[in-house]
Design a protein around this motif. Structure first.
Motif, short mmCIF file in Angstrom:
data_model
loop_
_atom_site.label_atom_id
_atom_site.label_comp_id
_atom_site.label_asym_id
_atom_site.label_seq_id
_atom_site.Cartn_x
_atom_site.Cartn_y
_atom_site.Cartn_z
N ARG A 105 9.68 -22.05 8.75
CA ARG A 105 9.40 -22.49 7.38
C ARG A 105 9.84 -21.43 6.37
NH1 ARG A 105 3.58 -24.93 9.22
NH2 ARG A 105 4.39 -26.98 9.84
N ALA A 106 9.66 -20.16 6.69
CA ALA A 106 10.12 -19.09 5.80
C ALA A 106 11.64 -19.12 5.70
CB ALA A 106 9.64 -17.73 6.31
N TRP A 107 12.31 -19.33 6.84
CA TRP A 107 13.77 -19.41 6.84
C TRP A 107 14.22 -20.57 5.96
CZ3 TRP A 107 17.09 -23.28 8.32
CH2 TRP A 107 18.44 -22.93 8.30
N ARG A 108 13.57 -21.72 6.12
CA ARG A 108 13.96 -22.90 5.34
C ARG A 108 13.70 -22.69 3.84
NH1 ARG A 108 17.34 -26.93 4.58
NH2 ARG A 108 16.34 -28.84 3.88
N TYR A 150 -3.04 -24.28 4.58
CA TYR A 150 -2.61 -24.30 3.18
C TYR A 150 -2.31 -22.89 2.66
CZ TYR A 150 -2.35 -25.94 -1.63
OH TYR A 150 -1.91 -26.25 -2.89
N PHE A 151 -3.15 -21.92 2.99
CA PHE A 151 -2.96 -20.55 2.50
C PHE A 151 -1.78 -19.87 3.20
CE2 PHE A 151 -7.32 -21.69 1.53
CZ PHE A 151 -7.30 -21.50 0.15
N GLU A 152 -1.48 -20.29 4.42
CA GLU A 152 -0.27 -19.78 5.08
C GLU A 152 0.97 -20.29 4.35
OE1 GLU A 152 -0.66 -19.39 9.60
OE2 GLU A 152 -2.25 -20.80 9.06
N TRP A 153 0.92 -21.55 3.90
CA TRP A 153 2.01 -22.08 3.10
C TRP A 153 2.21 -21.23 1.85
CZ3 TRP A 153 5.88 -24.95 4.22
CH2 TRP A 153 5.80 -25.97 5.17
N ILE A 154 1.13 -20.92 1.17
CA ILE A 154 1.23 -20.11 -0.05
C ILE A 154 1.87 -18.76 0.25
CG2 ILE A 154 -0.13 -18.87 -1.79
CD1 ILE A 154 -2.13 -21.25 -1.66
N ASP A 155 1.44 -18.11 1.33
CA ASP A 155 2.01 -16.81 1.70
C ASP A 155 3.51 -16.90 1.98
OD1 ASP A 155 -0.48 -15.62 1.46
OD2 ASP A 155 -0.92 -15.73 3.61
N VAL A 156 3.90 -17.90 2.75
CA VAL A 156 5.31 -18.05 3.11
C VAL A 156 6.16 -18.33 1.87
CG1 VAL A 156 6.93 -19.63 4.26
CG2 VAL A 156 5.02 -18.67 5.52
N LEU A 157 5.69 -19.24 1.02
CA LEU A 157 6.47 -19.60 -0.17
C LEU A 157 6.53 -18.45 -1.18
CD1 LEU A 157 5.31 -23.28 -0.62
CD2 LEU A 157 7.46 -22.45 0.37
#
Length: 137
Positions: free
Chosen positions: A104-107, A67-74
């Motif tokens: 995911r970062a690219w998307r 979840y926190f990786e998602w936050i970082d990427v977004l």
């Protein structure tokens, strides 16, 4: 604009951004990560029901260790909009495996503002490098 619907694609699981990952790459380790396991289970349900023609709704990521990786990427993709026009958004993934966070970062960048972007993946295992090249192509 991040939350959309998309049609499922045979052989690929999709996250809430619509990032597609080969089923055989992501679902081999799915039992370890609850969020990925849910994506794989959703794919299995679609496959059993032969409902490839129905659009998938976007589900927010599960609250797990990613979840926190998602936050970082977004947050990084969102912050890239403040770069000067000549700058490029660069994402580095160390210990990349098949490169899920780079994809995911690219998307996210593509959906938010489609800035020029460089992906840098660092991965010592040749099999994972091969998977990353396949995943990002």
């Amino acid at each position: 604009p991040l939350f959309r619907q998309w049609l499922p694609l045979r052989g690929f699981v999709s996250d809430f951004l619509g990032t597609r990952t080969a089923y055989d790459i992501d679902c081999t380790h799915a039992s370890v990560l609850p969020s990925r396991r849910l994506d794989c289970e959703r794919y299995d349900t679609i496959s059993r029901q032969s409902s490839w023609h129905l659009p998938l709704a976007a589900f927010l990521p599960s609250l797990d260790e990613e979840y926190f990786e998602w936050i970082d990427v977004l947050k990084a993709a969102h912050a890239a909009k403040n770069l000067s026009p000549d700058d490029v958004f660069v994402m580095v993934e160390v210990g990349a495996g098949h490169g899920p966070w780079a994809a995911r970062a690219w998307r996210a960048n593509q959906l938010l503002h489609n800035r020029p972007m460089h992906l840098v993946l660092v991965e010592p295992h040749p099999e994972s490098v091969t998977q990353a090249l396949h995943h990002l192509s």
